[in-house]
Design a protein around this motif. Structure first.
Motif, PDB file in Angstrom:
ATOM      1  N   LYS A  31      69.094  72.951  37.563  1.00 49.69           N
ATOM      2  CA  LYS A  31      68.306  72.332  38.727  1.00 49.69           C
ATOM      3  C   LYS A  31      67.450  73.183  39.221  1.00 49.69           C
ATOM      4  N   ILE A  32      67.858  74.457  39.663  1.00 54.66           N
ATOM      5  CA  ILE A  32      67.243  75.430  40.464  1.00 54.66           C
ATOM      6  C   ILE A  32      66.135  76.018  39.374  1.00 54.66           C
ATOM      7  N   ALA A  33      66.506  76.088  38.252  1.00 50.40           N
ATOM      8  CA  ALA A  33      65.546  76.784  37.335  1.00 50.40           C
ATOM      9  C   ALA A  33      64.157  75.832  37.141  1.00 50.40           C
ATOM     10  N   LEU A  34      64.514  74.445  37.238  1.00 50.90           N
ATOM     11  CA  LEU A  34      63.417  73.655  36.998  1.00 50.90           C
ATOM     12  C   LEU A  34      62.757  73.454  38.198  1.00 50.90           C
ATOM     13  N   ARG A  35      63.318  73.424  39.501  1.00 47.26           N
ATOM     14  CA  ARG A  35      62.770  73.550  40.780  1.00 47.26           C
ATOM     15  C   ARG A  35      61.860  74.522  40.914  1.00 47.26           C
ATOM     16  N   ARG A  36      62.041  75.895  40.514  1.00 43.36           N
ATOM     17  CA  ARG A  36      61.324  77.149  41.008  1.00 43.36           C
ATOM     18  C   ARG A  36      60.566  77.497  39.749  1.00 43.36           C
ATOM     19  N   SER A  37      60.497  77.167  38.540  1.00 39.22           N
ATOM     20  CA  SER A  37      59.697  77.300  37.274  1.00 39.22           C
ATOM     21  C   SER A  37      58.679  76.066  37.450  1.00 39.22           C
ATOM     22  N   GLY A  38      59.077  74.872  37.621  1.00 40.17           N
ATOM     23  CA  GLY A  38      58.328  73.659  37.495  1.00 40.17           C
ATOM     24  C   GLY A  38      56.924  73.636  38.095  1.00 40.17           C
ATOM     25  N   PRO A  39      56.847  74.116  39.331  1.00 42.23           N
ATOM     26  CA  PRO A  39      55.227  74.191  39.813  1.00 42.23           C
ATOM     27  C   PRO A  39      54.466  74.962  39.051  1.00 42.23           C
ATOM     28  N   ALA A  40      54.746  76.194  38.745  1.00 36.71           N
ATOM     29  CA  ALA A  40      53.932  77.061  37.914  1.00 36.71           C
ATOM     30  C   ALA A  40      53.805  76.394  36.288  1.00 36.71           C
ATOM     31  N   ILE A  41      54.699  75.850  35.781  1.00 35.64           N
ATOM     32  CA  ILE A  41      54.506  75.247  34.454  1.00 35.64           C
ATOM     33  C   ILE A  41      53.607  74.070  34.535  1.00 35.64           C
ATOM     34  N   VAL A  42      53.957  73.125  35.733  1.00 33.84           N
ATOM     35  CA  VAL A  42      52.843  71.904  35.781  1.00 33.84           C
ATOM     36  C   VAL A  42      51.452  72.404  36.168  1.00 33.84           C
ATOM     37  N   ALA A  43      51.544  73.387  36.842  1.00 33.59           N
ATOM     38  CA  ALA A  43      49.913  73.896  36.923  1.00 33.59           C
ATOM     39  C   ALA A  43      49.311  74.634  35.964  1.00 33.59           C
ATOM     40  N   SER A  44      50.302  75.353  34.907  1.00 30.27           N
ATOM     41  CA  SER A  44      49.521  75.861  33.827  1.00 30.27           C
ATOM     42  C   SER A  44      49.195  74.766  32.731  1.00 30.27           C
ATOM     43  N   ALA A  45      50.188  73.537  32.478  1.00 27.49           N
ATOM     44  CA  ALA A  45      49.671  72.706  31.822  1.00 27.49           C
ATOM     45  C   ALA A  45      48.523  71.887  32.365  1.00 27.49           C
ATOM     46  N   GLY A  46      48.481  71.503  33.555  1.00 29.40           N
ATOM     47  CA  GLY A  46      47.478  70.878  33.911  1.00 29.40           C
ATOM     48  C   GLY A  46      45.926  71.732  33.808  1.00 29.40           C
ATOM     49  N   THR A  47      46.035  72.916  34.185  1.00 27.35           N
ATOM     50  CA  THR A  47      44.782  73.723  34.207  1.00 27.35           C
ATOM     51  C   THR A  47      44.324  73.673  32.590  1.00 27.35           C
ATOM     52  N   ILE A  48      45.362  73.919  31.635  1.00 22.65           N
ATOM     53  CA  ILE A  48      44.908  73.954  30.233  1.00 22.65           C
ATOM     54  C   ILE A  48      44.485  72.540  29.928  1.00 22.65           C
ATOM     55  N   ALA A  49      45.146  71.589  30.268  1.00 19.73           N
ATOM     56  CA  ALA A  49      44.677  70.105  29.671  1.00 19.73           C
ATOM     57  C   ALA A  49      43.563  70.002  30.346  1.00 19.73           C
ATOM     58  N   ILE A  50      43.165  69.787  31.541  1.00 20.82           N
ATOM     59  CA  ILE A  50      42.006  69.766  32.237  1.00 20.82           C
ATOM     60  C   ILE A  50      40.812  70.392  31.605  1.00 20.82           C
ATOM     61  N   GLY A  51      41.188  71.624  31.651  1.00 18.24           N
ATOM     62  CA  GLY A  51      39.977  72.540  30.855  1.00 18.24           C
ATOM     63  C   GLY A  51      39.515  72.310  29.599  1.00 18.24           C
ATOM     64  N   ILE A  83      59.351  64.838  43.508  1.00 18.75           N
ATOM     65  CA  ILE A  83      59.313  65.740  42.529  1.00 18.75           C
ATOM     66  C   ILE A  83      60.744  66.491  42.223  1.00 18.75           C
ATOM     67  N   LYS A  84      61.027  66.906  43.503  1.00 19.22           N
ATOM     68  CA  LYS A  84      62.273  67.460  43.204  1.00 19.22           C
ATOM     69  C   LYS A  84      63.540  66.909  42.940  1.00 19.22           C
ATOM     70  N   ARG A  85      63.438  65.637  43.052  1.00 17.60           N
ATOM     71  CA  ARG A  85      64.671  64.676  42.648  1.00 17.60           C
ATOM     72  C   ARG A  85      64.430  64.514  40.908  1.00 17.60           C
ATOM     73  N   LEU A  86      63.217  64.447  40.615  1.00 19.27           N
ATOM     74  CA  LEU A  86      62.847  64.084  39.039  1.00 19.27           C
ATOM     75  C   LEU A  86      63.113  65.304  38.392  1.00 19.27           C
ATOM     76  N   ALA A  87      63.083  66.481  39.023  1.00 20.81           N
ATOM     77  CA  ALA A  87      63.290  67.797  38.389  1.00 20.81           C
ATOM     78  C   ALA A  87      64.686  67.907  37.819  1.00 20.81           C
ATOM     79  N   THR A  88      65.689  67.194  38.906  1.00 19.73           N
ATOM     80  CA  THR A  88      67.072  67.234  38.533  1.00 19.73           C
ATOM     81  C   THR A  88      67.578  66.599  37.293  1.00 19.73           C
ATOM     82  N   VAL A  89      66.748  65.704  36.741  1.00 23.63           N
ATOM     83  CA  VAL A  89      67.066  64.633  35.985  1.00 23.63           C
ATOM     84  C   VAL A  89      67.637  65.445  34.615  1.00 23.63           C
ATOM     85  N   PRO A  90      66.881  66.025  33.970  1.00 18.31           N
ATOM     86  CA  PRO A  90      67.376  66.767  32.641  1.00 18.31           C
ATOM     87  C   PRO A  90      68.564  67.618  32.793  1.00 18.31           C
ATOM     88  N   GLY A  91      68.798  68.075  33.997  1.00 18.07           N
ATOM     89  CA  GLY A  91      70.011  68.823  34.114  1.00 18.07           C
ATOM     90  C   GLY A  91      71.249  68.335  34.688  1.00 18.07           C
TER      91      GLY A  91
END
Length: 706
Positions: free
Chosen positions: A272-292, A5-13
């Motif tokens: 790359k660092i911004a995506l790595r550090r904010s990514g978990p919060a964003i994916v957790a948020s999106a997952g929570t909203i979508a599953i909810g 996931i860390k490697r994938l997060a570097t792709v857009p940047g």
């Protein structure tokens, strides 16, 4: 975070991969663009689109399809006079109109002579129409006909099921464009205010545009080939949700990217660092909203299932766009997009405490007093929810009454109130006399008329006119009694449907859905929080604060409905939909806050970690909350009361979460509990006041006034 996931997060940047991401989205937009415009083709506008699955009234609608190839729906024209009696000219007008209506009626159907009321002040004509694409045009012609050459003092209105359906279609036809334009304007203005840049606001909107194409095309494909239910209401709300949630993720990512630009000279490395550090919060948020939202698939009411599943598609599409195309566009553009406040490398210096740092310090000084005060405020607001009047009748569903609602009011004033929307009974033909007799002797029934038979003669329909208005409690009691009466006829297999039966079934299903869906949503969200925080106490408290916030928003909304907006009550769908949306969206901001607090606690210790986390996320979460609340506030100006109420309750709930729950209540509870907040996770087992071991990856953040 796993290495892949860390490697994938570097792709857009990445230096080269950013162009691949941009090219992929452009190809996707060109390829899916035509499909996005076809969403309206798969919208379900059938009578069962808003009914509970398996409801008796829905089964009646299905059985009625056997009676003729083309479904029928009646238009009811009512003529009323302000004088003591109708004049010969008034009666001649109704008779002449009847001849014109004969050309518009369904083939093979007759238009009965105008029926006079007992008080002599009203006439009513029923025109059977085909339920097809020409229905709107035929209702328009009927309205033009009755309005032309009307004698002085004669008022004419067109209602009935056909008139009501056309009026609702008119609302939904303009819903998508109205919501999209209004939401885009609101988000643009708020982004301009937030960033104070004439350039930066464009990039989140472009990314939302890509997300909108993916959302609409994906929803169309899932509806066409995956049987995803889509109705006009959920399709309209879909774009607002994509705008609101997508902009939230954009604000969070851009804030972290801006912070890293002060620390890194290379924009690619900063992203790359911004995506790595904010990514978990964003994916957790999106997952929570979508599953909810997806938990609404358990609801019986079709429109609730549609809104939940379609909303989940929109959230996922918004998430994908904001972690791929937005980072790629920002890195391609470079630092200048922040002009005139361009973040320079090495210039992030501490210039005194920020507002959010002061708030965190104050809460840390009196944590117990702070959370008790917050609970007290929300509890007082929640008390107002105890006096909610549930249910809206047909005339109360619109903020401005359309022609069909006024027609129903006039019919109720001069005829048996149920005349415009009789109940329909489907029975086996060999038991028809017994069923008619059972219906006739049911209390609350005014008249029983035999209807049609299926081509094979096995089934017959019976029209039952009620004494009371179709959307009144008395009518619902009559429907219950009618079902018991005809259901007791052995071998008849009788079913009761019609307008009153549909409302009654919807109310009962709404109550069942509350008891079924809400516990599932709470359990799912709790498990996601436990997974994210690797703790148990904190997630339970976070979920409790959001539930308390929901009841406070419900109570505050009820006060606005009664004393400001003048609504007669709350629609049956609002408590469930409001709960799911607010729990999913409200927990969103707690995830953003606590994820950062967890990072900072590992470095600075529990107390300072909470203050630093609150200071780091305060500005961006507040901006995100205001944007999301403003997008839902767009609903308030729509003609449908249900959507207006949805906008009010979600908007107020988001603001409460943003300014009270996330800012005061959650930090105060965490500070008062100390390291027990993280029980039984690793932060509980490590003394929170000690700094992190040497070699910790994340450096202490610094702040500057914006």
């Amino acid at each position: 975070m796993p290495a892949w996931i860390k490697r994938l997060a570097t792709v857009p940047g990445g230096r080269r991969t950013k162009w691949l991401v941009l090219a992929a989205w452009l190809i996707l937009a060109v390829g899916l663009g035509p499909l996005a415009g076809k969403l309206g083709d798969v919208e379900d506008t059938s009578p069962n689109a808003f009914l509970p699955r398996g409801a008796e009234s829905a089964r009646v609608n299905t059985e009625l399809e056997k009676f003729r190839t083309d479904a029928l729906t009646p238009a009811v024209i009512v003529y009323t006079t302000s004088a003591d009696r109708l004049t010969p000219a008034d009666r001649a007008k109704a008779t002449a109109d009847r001849a014109a209506f004969a050309k518009l009626a369904a083939p093979g159907e007759q238009v009965a002579p105008p029926l006079a009321s007992q008080d002599g002040r009203a006439l009513m004509t029923v025109v059977p129409l085909d339920l097809n694409d020409e229905l709107t045009a035929r209702i328009d012609r009927i309205r033009d006909t009755v309005a032309a050459n009307a004698p002085p003092g004669l008022d004419t209105k067109v209602g009935g099921p056909a008139g009501s359906l056309v009026d609702q279609i008119a609302v939904f036809d303009s819903l998508d464009s109205t919501l999209l334009i209004a939401t885009a304007i609101v988000v643009t203005v708020l982004l301009l205010i937030t960033y104070r840049s004439p350039v930066l606001w464009v990039f989140p909107l472009i990314s939302v545009g890509f997300a909108a194409i993916l959302t609409q095309a994906g929803t169309y494909l899932l509806a066409r080939y995956g049987h995803l239910p889509v109705d006009p209401q959920s399709a309209g709300i879909l774009m607002v949700l994509v705008f609101g949630v997508g902009t939230d993720y954009a604000l969070l990512l851009i804030a972290r990217y801006r912070e890293e630009l002060h620390r890194h000279q290379d924009t690619h490395e900063a992203m790359k660092i911004a995506l790595r550090r904010s990514g978990p919060a964003i994916v957790a948020s999106a997952g929570t909203i979508a599953i909810g939202l997806a938990c609404l698939a358990l609801a019986d009411i079709s429109s609730s299932r549609s809104m939940g599943l379609v909303g989940a598609v929109g959230v996922i599409a918004g998430y994908l766009a904001m972690i791929t195309i937005l980072p790629a566009l920002l890195v391609i553009a470079g630092r200048w997009v922040f002009w005139p406040f361009v973040p320079r490398y090495g210039t992030l210096v501490h210039q005194g405490p920020t507002v959010w740092e002061r708030i965190g310090t104050t809460v840390a000084r009196w944590p117990r007093r702070s959370w008790l005060m917050s609970v007290g405020v929300t509890a007082v607001l929640a008390l107002s929810a105890l006096g909610i009047d549930m249910g809206l009748n047909q005339s109360e569903l619109f903020q401005t009454k359309p022609d069909s609602v006024i027609a129903q009011d006039k019919i109720a004033g001069h005829f048996p109130s149920g005349a415009s929307a009789p109940a329909t009974v489907i029975t086996r033909t060999d038991r028809l006399p017994q069923v008619e007799e059972a219906a006739r002797t049911t209390p609350g029934v005014a008249q029983v008329q035999e209807g049609e038979r299926t081509p094979d003669g096995k089934l017959s329909s019976v029209s039952v006119i009620l004494k009371d208005a179709p959307d009144s409690p008395a009518a619902y009691r009559t429907i219950t009694g009618l079902r018991e009466s005809v259901g007791s006829v052995e071998g008849a297999d009788a079913l009761v449907g019609g307008t009153s039966a549909q409302v009654l079934d919807t109310q009962r299903a709404a109550d069942r859905d509350l008891r079924t869906v809400i516990p599932v949503v709470l359990i799912v969200v709790l498990l996601l929080l436990v997974w994210l925080l690797r703790a148990l106490v904190g997630p339970v408290l976070l979920l409790a604060t959001v539930v308390l916030s929901y009841f406070a928003a419900l109570g505050a909304s009820n006060l606005l409905f009664e004393h400001v907006l003048g609504f007669a009550g709350v629609d049956w769908s609002i408590p469930l939909l409001g709960f799911v949306f607010l729990v999913a969206l409200g927990i969103d901001y707690n995830i953003f806050l606590i994820h950062r607090v967890k990072e900072e606690t590992a470095i600075h210790g529990h107390r300072k970690g909470i203050i630093v986390g609150l200071a780091s996320t305060g500005g961006v979460i507040t901006s995100a909350g205001i944007v999301l609340a403003a997008t839902f506030a767009v609903f308030v100006g729509l003609p449908l009361v249900t959507l207006a109420q949805m906008g009010v309750i979600v908007g107020l709930g988001v603001l409460l979460d943003t300014f009270l729950v996330r800012t005061v209540l959650v930090p105060a509870l965490a500070l008062d509990l100390g390291r027990w907040f993280w029980w039984p996770g690793s932060l509980f087992r490590t003394r929170p006041e000690l700094p992190a071991p040497q070699g910790q990856e994340m450096a202490e953040p610094q702040y500057q006034r914006r």
